[in-house]
Design an enzyme around this catalytic site. Structure first.
Site, PDB file in Angstrom:
ATOM      1  N   ASP A  83       0.825  -1.211   0.000  1.00 31.62           N
ATOM      2  CA  ASP A  83       0.000   0.000   0.000  1.00 31.62           C
ATOM      3  C   ASP A  83       0.860   1.262   0.000  1.00 31.62           C
ATOM      4  OD1 ASP A  83      -2.520   1.228   0.155  1.00 31.62           O
ATOM      5  OD2 ASP A  83      -2.370   1.425   2.335  1.00 31.62           O
ATOM      6  N   SER A 208     -11.157   4.729   8.279  1.00 32.36           N
ATOM      7  CA  SER A 208     -11.336   4.655   9.741  1.00 32.36           C
ATOM      8  C   SER A 208     -12.237   5.761  10.261  1.00 32.36           C
ATOM      9  CB  SER A 208      -9.973   4.762  10.442  1.00 32.36           C
ATOM     10  OG  SER A 208      -9.205   3.627  10.177  1.00 32.36           O
ATOM     11  N   THR A 230      -6.210   3.011  10.794  1.00 31.01           N
ATOM     12  CA  THR A 230      -6.161   3.657  12.109  1.00 31.01           C
ATOM     13  C   THR A 230      -7.126   3.022  13.116  1.00 31.01           C
ATOM     14  OG1 THR A 230      -5.523   5.692  11.005  1.00 31.01           O
ATOM     15  CG2 THR A 230      -6.390   5.919  13.234  1.00 31.01           C
TER      16      THR A 230
HETATM   17  O1  G3H Z   1      -4.141   3.135   2.789  1.00 33.71           O
HETATM   18  C1  G3H Z   1      -4.569   3.015   3.944  1.00 33.71           C
HETATM   19  C2  G3H Z   1      -5.797   3.608   4.350  1.00 33.71           C
HETATM   20  O2  G3H Z   1      -6.136   4.676   3.584  1.00 33.71           O
HETATM   21  C3  G3H Z   1      -6.092   3.641   5.808  1.00 33.71           C
HETATM   22  O3  G3H Z   1      -6.465   4.906   6.289  1.00 33.71           O
HETATM   23  O4  G3H Z   1      -5.714   4.658   8.630  1.00 33.71           O
HETATM   24  O5  G3H Z   1      -7.234   6.483   7.968  1.00 33.71           O
HETATM   25  O6  G3H Z   1      -8.051   4.142   7.992  1.00 33.71           O
HETATM   26  P1  G3H Z   1      -6.906   5.063   7.811  1.00 33.71           P
HETATM   27 ZN    ZN Z   2      -4.406   5.276   2.229  1.00 36.37          ZN
END
Ligand code: G3H
Ligand code: ZN
Length: 281
Positions: A83, A208, A230
């Site tokens: 990612d 999140s 998160t």
């Molecule tokens: O690529 C990872 C996500 O966009 C996770 O984002 O930590 O805000 O849920 P987040």
């Molecule tokens: Zn992301």
């Protein structure tokens, strides 16, 4: 069972259901995703970000190998994805580390440089049998598509996909990264408009901060991959804090990692259940 991301994405895209993708940092995160997927009977994508790789000294292999091993041994259908990969050195390790997909993130470049870099990355990835996700930066300038206030233009998105050949597109529709409150509001009508213009599955980052009913609505309006990171760390850290507050003399990490893993498993299971197609459970 270790699956290919392309298959889980195609299945979710065709059926109009969402596929959740969870960012993992520790072995406990990996086990929590596997346990929750098994508990709910839902597939999931396990994703390792470039930032997580950096945490391990730049070596993707230890966490990727642990993820692939956990997936291979279990009954749950799991795929491994890299990612927010900005570094082409890491991009080029995608296949050998057991991942079947990668998000190549050149969104901090200007639009034309982003298109050129993403097109080259997609060509390399396709030559190696990989599924590629990418994102369009802020229109006409620098900055991530997931910075607060940024929104994806449907026609720009369609052009980006046509010119780069990517298999999935991350779009900006109201979420932003690293929110610890679930207060984000999504523009569902914009999701529908992008869906009509863009032929590949859409990806929501920063999920999140989005309440479960809104995530469900986002899927109904055309979103396919839902990235969640998160939320797991909030559950992990809350559990650790509680255990350490009750036992200030405690030194065995298993005493707080086990509750942290259990808390993440419950959180992930709730997400998987929320995203399951109606009538599937
Ligand atoms: O690529 C990872 C996500 O966009 C996770 O984002 O930590 O805000 O849920 P987040
Ligand atoms: Zn992301």
């Amino acid at each position: 069972m270790l699956c290919r991301s392309a298959d889980l994405m195609a299945e979710a895209h065709a059926s109009g259901s969402g596929i959740a993708a969870f960012n993992v940092i520790t072995l406990e995160h990996v086990q929590a995703v596997a346990d929750a997927a098994e508990r709910t009977g839902r597939p999931a994508i396990v994703q390792i970000s470039q930032n997580a790789v950096r945490h391990y000294g730049g070596d993707v292999m230890p966490l990727a190998a642990a993820t692939a091993a956990a997936a291979t041994r279990g009954r749950a259908r799991l795929a491994l994805h890299l990612d927010h990969v900005e570094d082409t050195g890491l991009l080029h390790r995608t296949a050998e580390c057991g991942a079947s997909s990668v998000m190549f993130d050149a969104s901090r470049l200007g639009d034309e440089e982003n298109i050129a870099a993403t097109r080259a990355a997609a060509r390399w990835a396709h030559d190696h049998g990989l599924f590629v996700e990418a994102e369009l930066g802020e229109i006409g300038g620098k900055g991530s598509a997931h910075d607060p206030g940024v929104r994806t233009d449907p026609k720009e998105a369609a052009r980006f996909v046509a010119e780069t050949g990517v298999d999935a597109l991350a779009v900006a529709v109201g979420s932003s990264h690293a929110m610890v409150s679930r207060t984000a509001q999504l523009n569902l009508e914009l999701i529908s408009r992008i869906r009509r213009e863009v032929p590949v599955p859409l990806v929501l980052h920063g999920s999140s901060g989005v309440p479960h009913p809104t995530l469900r609505a986002a899927v109904e309006h055309g979103m396919t991959k839902i990235n969640i990171g998160t939320l797991l760390n909030v559950a992990f850290t809350r559990a650790v804090r509680e255990v350490l507050a009750e036992g200030p003399d405690l030194v065995d990490p298993r005493r707080y990692l086990a509750p942290a893993r259990a808390a993440m498993t419950d959180t992930i299971a709730d997400c998987l259940t929320a995203l399951a197609p109606p009538g599937s459970s």
